[in-house]
Scaffold this motif. Structure first.
Motif, short mmCIF file in Angstrom:
data_model
loop_
_atom_site.label_atom_id
_atom_site.label_comp_id
_atom_site.label_asym_id
_atom_site.label_seq_id
_atom_site.Cartn_x
_atom_site.Cartn_y
_atom_site.Cartn_z
N UNK A 191 37.26 52.57 52.25
CA UNK A 191 36.91 51.56 52.88
C UNK A 191 37.01 50.41 52.25
N UNK A 192 36.93 50.26 51.14
CA UNK A 192 37.25 49.03 50.14
C UNK A 192 38.75 48.76 50.27
N UNK A 193 39.78 49.54 50.49
CA UNK A 193 40.88 49.51 50.59
C UNK A 193 41.33 48.54 51.80
N UNK A 200 44.12 40.43 49.96
CA UNK A 200 45.18 40.81 48.92
C UNK A 200 46.44 40.40 49.54
N UNK A 201 46.75 40.42 50.49
CA UNK A 201 47.94 39.87 51.57
C UNK A 201 47.94 38.40 51.34
N UNK A 202 46.95 37.53 51.58
CA UNK A 202 46.77 36.29 51.14
C UNK A 202 47.14 35.87 49.93
N UNK A 203 46.64 36.62 48.99
CA UNK A 203 46.83 36.26 47.44
C UNK A 203 48.39 36.56 47.10
N UNK A 204 49.04 37.59 47.85
CA UNK A 204 50.42 37.77 47.36
C UNK A 204 51.22 36.57 47.95
N UNK A 205 50.96 35.94 49.28
CA UNK A 205 51.69 35.05 49.87
C UNK A 205 51.42 33.87 49.05
N UNK A 206 50.31 33.42 48.67
CA UNK A 206 49.88 32.09 48.00
C UNK A 206 50.34 32.11 46.66
N UNK A 207 50.58 33.34 45.87
CA UNK A 207 51.01 33.52 44.72
C UNK A 207 52.69 32.88 44.77
N UNK A 208 53.33 33.52 45.66
CA UNK A 208 54.60 32.78 45.96
C UNK A 208 54.75 31.47 46.00
N UNK A 256 33.68 44.49 43.01
CA UNK A 256 31.92 44.44 42.57
C UNK A 256 31.32 45.51 43.49
N UNK A 257 31.58 45.33 44.88
CA UNK A 257 30.81 46.37 45.65
C UNK A 257 31.15 47.68 45.52
N UNK A 258 32.44 48.00 45.14
CA UNK A 258 32.86 49.38 44.67
C UNK A 258 32.15 49.98 43.48
N UNK A 309 38.72 51.33 41.05
CA UNK A 309 38.13 49.98 41.42
C UNK A 309 39.44 48.91 41.35
N UNK A 310 40.11 49.02 40.07
CA UNK A 310 40.88 48.07 40.25
C UNK A 310 42.29 48.27 40.96
N UNK A 311 42.45 49.51 41.05
CA UNK A 311 43.75 50.18 41.98
C UNK A 311 43.38 49.62 43.44
N UNK A 312 42.10 49.66 43.77
CA UNK A 312 42.23 49.55 45.28
C UNK A 312 42.35 48.07 45.34
N UNK A 313 41.98 47.23 44.67
CA UNK A 313 42.28 45.83 44.86
C UNK A 313 43.85 45.57 44.87
#
Length: 570
Positions: A191-193, A200-208, A256-258, A309-313
């Motif tokens: 569910x968290x994934x 996560x997709x937005x972060x990947x794009x913004x990071x580039x 945090x919710x996880x 937890x971190x792996x899901x993120x």
């Protein structure tokens, strides 16, 4: 991404296969050590609970107190504590060392894939792509093993062991325990994934975007100031950073919710197990110390899944990277060796058709019907306006472009491009790109032929003198001579020169050309040029026009003089 889930799954498993193909023992040992660490921690908690309860019961009477063995359980507890500490240290050491080694291998494989014929030309359209793939995407794969594959494998193995251990005590209790443990342990990450996918997709794009804008700001400060766009570029960089912060905040909320979900689930599991264990103890199925052991094991049962937890993120970012990189990391078939020309020839073109999209059926054609024989030792220059196909032809002769039709045969060649590609390294390091095994004597011999030996010998560190990015530390003419020395060091019989003095002032250009002709010897020279000073060193001039070989003129013929006169002399 336009990839469908099956494509993403295939890419994921392809990357994991590459991981385990490179270091199977180390990565498997890492999973084993993670399991040992988790089991030792849970067993330590359960054994301590059993020991405290058993000791309290034994102390109720003198006879049982004297008969109770304190030393064996104490030794087991100390052993488990040491095992947990050593296992954690060993797991971190082994897994991180193995992951870094695998990533280094993947980085090299990816770079070699981009260095293959025709790939470099496509990459030139977006040079930042390789940088992001080699850094951001390869680094993202680090999480694929350390934060996804490793904790998932360890959690499932430990969960299976715990269920089996409780099944020995009571089958029904084990089934209820398994349903709660696996239902929550697998369900919450899934569910968290899904919740983390969009940020996560937005972060990947913004990071580039952030990195690209930062590079543009640093590398283009002068141009931005001249255009009055420096403030706008800073604002764009700040805006990208703000979007990155928003994405990070969203992902931190999911994490945090996880943690909160697992904490709540742990309380529910403990309450359920308390009821079940109390029933077993009341019925005489287990005694109090065993009941305490089961309860404390249940209390720590979600610890292996909490490590996800971190792996899901980071899983979505790793999946994006895997989808991008998997096709590039497949072993590429070695390029076919160029056909050898007939004796006495350096190259032969037989009805050759060339285009920029040679890999695509019906790709755009630039040159058609090229037929030409070039003898060994000849000096030939291809002329034409910008876009006539000069660089395309040299790329084909260098093996960087596959003809769409016809036959091409050449001797081994070296290409000197319009730009002098030098790196932030020593002079020796830049030279050894052409011949990694070259001795110091060979390096100085090549520099002497290129007319640069005196300059290098005057440097305090000689060949070990460091250059800045792009060859900073040498003048334009010296940079060109260093590239010429690299060409000489390579030792190929066919030299391909794409506007070798473009951008140099007249005096420097003439000096470089004089050095070039002096050290050419019996090498075959093929130039692509629009400058008279470069064309004048050729014995044969070939005009490319209307997508074909329009005119071929040899020195002494009127057409040769006419072609030479028509060129500009900058």
């Amino acid at each position: 991404m336009s990839q469908h889930p099956p494509g993403r799954a295939r890419a994921l498993f392809a990357i994991l296969r590459l991981f385990f193909a490179q270091k199977p023992l180390a990565l498997s040992a890492g999973i084993g050590l993670a399991v040992v660490t988790l089991v030792a921690g849970i067993a330590l908690l359960g054994t301590a609970g059993w020991f405290i309860t058993a000791t309290a019961i034994a102390g109720l009477s003198t006879a049982t107190a004297l008969a109770f063995d304190l030393f064996a359980p104490s030794a087991v507890i100390r052993l488990l504590a040491l095992l947990r500490t050593a296992g954690r240290y060993g797991e971190r050491l082994v897994t991180h060392d193995a992951a870094l080694g695998v990533l280094a291998g993947l980085r090299e494989r990816l770079f070699r894939g981009w260095a293959a014929p025709e790939a470099a030309g496509r990459l030139a359209d977006r040079p930042s792509r390789l940088l992001f793939r080699l850094t951001l995407d390869i680094d993202a794969l680090d999480s694929l093993y350390l934060r996804v594959a490793l904790p998932v494998a360890a959690a499932l193995i430990v969960a299976a062991g715990l269920i089996g251990a409780i099944a020995v005590i009571d089958g029904t209790t084990a089934l209820i325990f398994a349903a709660l443990l696996l239902g929550v342990g697998i369900g919450v990450p899934l569910v968290a994934l899904k919740a983390a996918r969009k940020p996560a997709r937005r972060r990947a794009h913004v990071l580039e975007v952030l990195r690209a804008r930062a590079v543009d700001l640093l590398a283009g400060q002068t141009d931005l100031v001249m255009a009055g766009r420096l403030g706008a570029q800073r604002a764009a960089l700040t805006a990208a950073d703000a979007r990155l912060t928003d994405a990070d905040d969203a992902l931190n909320r999911v994490e945090t919710r996880i943690g909160a979900s697992f904490t709540a689930a742990s309380g529910v599991l403990l309450a359920v197990m308390l009821v079940l264990v109390a029933g077993l103890a009341q019925g005489g199925g287990i005694d109090a110390p065993i009941a305490a052991l089961v309860l404390l094991v249940a209390l720590a049962a979600f610890d292996p899944f909490a490590a996800l937890r971190r792996g899901v993120i980071e899983a979505e970012r790793a999946l994006i990277a895997a989808t991008r990189l998997a096709p590039r990391l497949r072993p590429a078939a070695p390029p076919p060796a160029p056909a050898a020309p007939p004796p006495g020839l350096a190259l032969r073109l037989a009805d050759v058709t060339l285009g920029h999209d040679a890999l695509k059926p019906g790709g755009a054609r630039v040159l058609t019907g090229l037929s030409l024989d070039v003898p060994r030792g000849a000096h030939i220059a291809f002329l034409g306006t910008s876009g006539a196909g000069k660089s395309t032809l040299l790329a084909a002769l260098a093996g960087e472009l596959t003809p769409q039709a016809g036959a091409l045969a050449t001797l081994p060649s070296s290409l000197l491009t319009q730009r002098t590609e030098l790196f932030q390294d020593s002079l020796a390091g830049n030279l050894r790109l052409a011949k990694p095994s070259a001795s110091e004597g060979e390096l100085y011999a090549a520099l002497a032929q290129a007319g640069l030996a005196d300059v290098v010998e005057a440097q305090p560190d000689g060949l070990e003198s460091r250059l800045g990015e792009g060859g900073i530390g040498l003048s334009g003419g010296q940079q060109r001579r260093l590239a010429l020395a690299r060409l000489i060091l390579r030792g190929a019989p066919l030299w391909l020169l794409d506007e070798p003095t473009d951008g140099l002032d007249g005096a420097t250009a003439r000096a470089v050309l004089a050095q070039l002709t002096a050290c050419a010897g019996d090498h075959t020279l093929v130039l692509a040029t629009h400058l008279r000073r470069e064309a004048a060193i050729a014995d044969t001039l070939v005009l490319l026009a209307e997508g074909r070989l329009h005119t071929v003129a040899r020195r002494g013929a009127p057409a040769y003089d006419a072609l030479l006169t028509g060129l500009r002399d900058d």
